[in-house]
Write a protein that holds these residues in place. Structure first.
Motif, mmCIF file in Angstrom:
data_model
loop_
_atom_site.group_PDB
_atom_site.id
_atom_site.type_symbol
_atom_site.label_atom_id
_atom_site.label_comp_id
_atom_site.label_asym_id
_atom_site.label_seq_id
_atom_site.Cartn_x
_atom_site.Cartn_y
_atom_site.Cartn_z
ATOM 1 N N LEU A 95 -4.598 8.352 -3.245
ATOM 2 C CA LEU A 95 -3.928 7.324 -2.434
ATOM 3 C C LEU A 95 -2.874 7.955 -1.554
ATOM 4 O O LEU A 95 -2.709 7.613 -0.398
ATOM 5 C CB LEU A 95 -3.287 6.277 -3.345
ATOM 6 C CG LEU A 95 -4.275 5.346 -4.029
ATOM 7 C CD1 LEU A 95 -3.561 4.452 -5.022
ATOM 8 C CD2 LEU A 95 -5.004 4.517 -3.001
ATOM 9 N N HIS B 146 -0.064 5.022 6.406
ATOM 10 C CA HIS B 146 -1.370 4.905 5.742
ATOM 11 C C HIS B 146 -2.451 4.416 6.686
ATOM 12 O O HIS B 146 -3.564 4.144 6.249
ATOM 13 C CB HIS B 146 -1.264 3.994 4.523
ATOM 14 C CG HIS B 146 -0.756 2.620 4.845
ATOM 15 N ND1 HIS B 146 0.397 2.405 5.554
ATOM 16 C CD2 HIS B 146 -1.248 1.393 4.564
ATOM 17 C CE1 HIS B 146 0.604 1.112 5.698
ATOM 18 N NE2 HIS B 146 -0.384 0.471 5.097
ATOM 19 N N ARG C 181 -4.361 9.477 1.400
ATOM 20 C CA ARG C 181 -4.712 8.489 2.422
ATOM 21 C C ARG C 181 -3.491 8.117 3.229
ATOM 22 O O ARG C 181 -3.587 7.837 4.415
ATOM 23 C CB ARG C 181 -5.310 7.247 1.768
ATOM 24 C CG ARG C 181 -6.798 7.206 1.924
ATOM 25 C CD ARG C 181 -7.340 5.827 1.621
ATOM 26 N NE ARG C 181 -6.356 4.792 1.825
ATOM 27 C CZ ARG C 181 -6.415 3.622 1.218
ATOM 28 N NH1 ARG C 181 -7.360 3.365 0.378
ATOM 29 N NH2 ARG C 181 -5.515 2.710 1.459
ATOM 30 N N PRO D 53 0.812 -1.227 0.000
ATOM 31 C CA PRO D 53 0.000 0.000 0.000
ATOM 32 C C PRO D 53 0.840 1.269 0.000
ATOM 33 O O PRO D 53 0.439 2.260 -0.610
ATOM 34 C CB PRO D 53 -0.826 -0.109 1.288
ATOM 35 C CG PRO D 53 -0.473 -1.364 1.945
ATOM 36 C CD PRO D 53 0.461 -2.141 1.098
ATOM 37 N N PRO E 235 1.117 4.388 -4.656
ATOM 38 C CA PRO E 235 1.091 5.655 -5.391
ATOM 39 C C PRO E 235 2.240 5.778 -6.394
ATOM 40 O O PRO E 235 2.039 6.281 -7.500
ATOM 41 C CB PRO E 235 1.213 6.702 -4.284
ATOM 42 C CG PRO E 235 0.744 6.032 -3.048
ATOM 43 C CD PRO E 235 1.081 4.583 -3.199
#
Ligand SMILES: Nc1ncnc2c1ncn2[C@@H]1O[C@H](COP(=O)(O)OP(=O)(O)OP(=O)(O)O)[C@@H](O)[C@H]1O
Ligand SMILES: [Mg+2]
Lengths: 393, 318
Positions: free
Chosen positions: A381, B89, A384, A308, A312
């Motif tokens: 993204l 995140h 986030r 994750p 990006p």
């Protein structure tokens, strides 16, 4: 907010004045009796008459007035004016066609002139400026463009004589096929390079030797000019398809989609591998140490943390690769791969610039759309991940 | 209980940790100090098997750690590092709940525990639960890091400069919190720090390392009074060592019963340190202070001579 009371906006009036000058003193369009003859250029006033020309300038003057004492509501008005100008843009061409086109000549056509293109450009810049001033979300801007597109669609009905439309007429099927072929080639090459690129990047992370070898190879591939790469692929592919029937049954040959696809793949791999590799390696060591230190398994660290956080940057690679592939696919038309490039090269061969535009404009639109969409997704993204603190509200 | 028996770690030809032996009993707080690169972090990482030791043995509660699955071991040991290593995140709440979720606690229990910890570390839930690490100050992020380490209520805590970025007041608050936690819940803690005052104030056992070896270990007062060599002496504050000793000795230890003389005006709390008493004398230009209890009732007095310990011999081998 203190910034809202800023005395005078300089960007809006500069753009408005420049737009005014180019709009009035550059040719709006041209009328040609057929596709080969260059045609006569018309200034706005010649095309639609002085009174209408003056009317067309009123929104621009309005923009100047708004910029003098900019407030939030003022900027809203400016946005409305800009959208109005944008929506009206095709009507001026339609008006010109109606007044100056000789109905006796079925081949006669309207060409789009510098004033028109530049106006489109200035208005886009204005939109960008107003968007930042109003802190408008991307989707709201897109929504506000809907009535503009409706206006264009309406105006299009009165513009059968537009040279572009004339070129399209009789080529609808070929155009559709070329568009699909273009998208298939780009989508296939990018999708495949994403899969392959991720695999290569993962392999390169396993050992520094593989990493050096991989980058050396990909960098080398990138330096071969595209046409030469097509040429290099011609012989082996022709040989292969002659040897194996099932390959030729698939349509693989020295020219056509197969070498184009391979070449596209080759060019797409470097940016894809580089971004994926950098993304996966660039995750902060402290985060990874903590992840393992809390008792996550290697798989969990990869799926829940590394991937994750890398996404990006990987998406950034997809964006670069896609935009590049959209352009390269145009060149692939030269070896019979199809796609929108076909029209560009046909048009060049026949000295018909409007046919070139028929191929080039959708390519441009595609590239811009992909750029904007993937760019927005990346930022989302990233947001986030907390790297940005968001827009001012 | 953590036992290290001549544990060694080599990186290539370099020996980062050289045959160190160390026992940290249950409920003990052990502080590792030493110059940069002396192997403190490496020692911590070997204890939770983030890296494997090359020689010697490490036991936890009597069992060699190689017998445990690394992941299971690490979920049982809290780990906090200076860079916090928060997942950028994930929200604060999700970060703190990481280990409980790895341990498959029911969601409601995770939420409850996260909120409990946020309260404990002075992070109001409404304000911080949904923030992302990038939106936190350095000190707030470190507190979240400590909360995450404590989340699954581990018996053992490894902390690598966890309070590095905190202001003195918050830092002292957390130090008190940590000491309290450890006293109450009998946690076994290994704590790395570069702040000697912090190490002296917190540690039951102080371990001084140099170039991968343990130079000296023992109770802070022992080390202050009898440093093994010039390195330990200078690390512990050089000429300031006496003041550092005063800073960790409570007033009650040097207090005398109230004398028939006039009660001094200036007063000091019973829990204060000798260092604070000295400061008070300096400020008030006096040589005697009244020692008072919580209700401000005089319970004794302390003199400059008493603080310095002149003529005191039992202070040496206390
Ligand atoms: N993964 C590694 N690979 C190679 N050498 C390492 C590695 N980790 C640590 N070292 C070396 O081991 C030695 C001890 O490092 P360590 O991180 O334990 O020091 P430290 O006492 O924690 O220092 P600091 O106070 O600066 O944090 C250093 O010389 C360092 O260069
Ligand atoms: Mg360290």
């Amino acid at each position: 907010m203190p910034g809202r009371e800023a005395p005078v906006n300089r960007v809006v009036p500069t753009l408005a004045v420049t737009a005014l000058v180019t709009w009035l003193w550059l040719p709006l369009g041209s009328i040609a009796p057929n596709r080969i003859v260059p045609g006569d250029a018309y200034l706005l006033a010649q095309a639609v008459g002085w009174s209408l020309a003056m009317v067309s300038c009123l929104p621009l003057l309005g923009l100047l007035a708004v910029a003098w004492r900019p407030t939030r509501s003022g900027y809203r008005v400016a946005l409305a004016l800009t959208l109005l100008l944008l929506a009206a843009l095709p009507f001026w061409l339609a008006l010109m066609a109606q007044q100056h086109l000789d109905p006796e000549l079925p081949q006669a056509r309207v060409g789009i002139g510098a004033a028109w293109w530049l106006m489109l450009f200035w208005l886009s810049l204005l939109l960008i400026e107003l968007r930042t001033r109003l802190a408008l979300a991307g989707w709201r801007l897109a929504l506000s463009l809907v009535p503009v597109l409706a206006g264009w669609w309406l105006a299009g009905k009165g513009l059968e004589s537009l040279a572009l439309r004339q070129e399209l007429a009789g080529r609808e099927e070929a155009f559709g096929e070329a568009l699909v072929q273009h998208l298939l080639l780009v989508g296939g090459a990018v999708g495949m390079s994403l899969l392959l690129g991720a695999a290569i990047a993962l392999a390169m992370r396993q050992s520094p030797r593989v990493e050096r070898l991989g980058f050396a190879l990909l960098n080398f591939l990138q330096t071969i000019p595209s046409l030469a790469l097509f040429g290099l692929l011609l012989a082996p592919l022709a040989w292969l398809s002659a040897r194996f029937d099932w390959l030729s049954a698939l349509g693989v040959s020295g020219i056509g989609w197969a070498p184009a696809f391979l070449a596209l793949l080759g060019y797409s791999l470097l940016p894809m591998v580089r971004n994926t590799f950098v993304a996966l390696s660039g995750v902060e060591p402290g985060v990874l140490e903590a992840a393992r230190g809390m008792g996550m398994s290697r798989g969990q660290v990869f799926r829940q943390v590394r991937l994750p956080l890398a996404l990006p940057v990987v998406l950034e690679g997809v964006r670069i690769t896609t935009v590049q592939a959209i352009g390269l696919t145009a060149v692939a038309a030269l070896i019979g791969a199809g796609g929108l490039g076909t029209f560009i090269f046909q048009g060049l061969g026949q000295a018909a610039m409007d046919l070139v535009l028929l191929g080039a404009l959708p390519i441009l639109a595609m590239a811009l759309a992909v750029d904007a969409l993937l760019g927005a997704l990346t930022r989302r993204l990233d947001h986030r991940a907390g790297q940005t603190t968001g827009t001012i509200e | 209980m953590i036992e290290l028996k001549s544990v060694t770690k080599r990186f290539g030809s370099e020996t980062a940790v050289d045959a160190i032996s160390l026992t940290v009993n249950r409920g003990e707080l052990c502080a590792l100090v030493g110059t940069s690169g002396c192997g403190k972090s490496t020692t911590l990482r070997m204890i939770n098997r983030l890296i494997e030791h090359d020689g010697g043995e490490i036991h936890i509660d009597g069992r060699p750690i190689r017998e445990f699955d690394g992941r299971v071991l690490r979920r049982r040991i809290g780990y906090a590092i200076q860079s916090t290593g928060l997942f950028p995140h994930w929200s604060v709440a999700r970060n703190i709940g990481l280990v409980p979720r790895l341990l498959k606690w029911p969601a409601a229990r995770v939420t409850e525990r996260v909120e409990e910890l946020m309260a404990l570390l002075g992070l109001p839930v409404e304000q911080f639960a949904d923030k992302y690490p990038a939106q936190l100050s350095g000190g707030q992020a470190q507190r979240v890091g400590v909360a995450r380490a404590l989340a699954a209520d581990p018996d053992i805590l490894l902390m690598d400069e966890p309070f590095g970025a905190l202001d003195p007041i918050t830092r002292e608050g957390l130090q008190v919190e940590l000491r309290d936690l450890q006293a109450r819940l009998q946690k076994t803690i290994v704590f790395v720090t570069h702040d000697m005052d912090e190490a002296l104030a917190l540690a039951d056992r102080l371990v001084v390392m140099k170039a991968g070896r343990i130079v000296q270990q023992g109770r802070p007062l022992e080390l202050l009074r009898a440093p093994a060599d010039a390195f330990v002496a200078s690390l512990l504050g050089g000429d300031d060592r006496g003041l550092k000793e005063a800073a960790i000795t409570p007033v009650v230890e040097r207090m005398r019963p109230l004398s028939p003389r006039l009660l001094p005006q200036a007063r000091i709390a019973r829990e204060a340190t000798l260092h604070q008493a000295l400061a008070m004398m300096f400020r008030e230009r006096v040589e005697r202070l009244a020692v008072v209890d919580d209700e401000d009732m005089p319970v004794g007095e302390i003199s400059l001579r008493g603080i310095v310990g002149a003529g005191l011999s039992e202070g040496r081998d206390r």
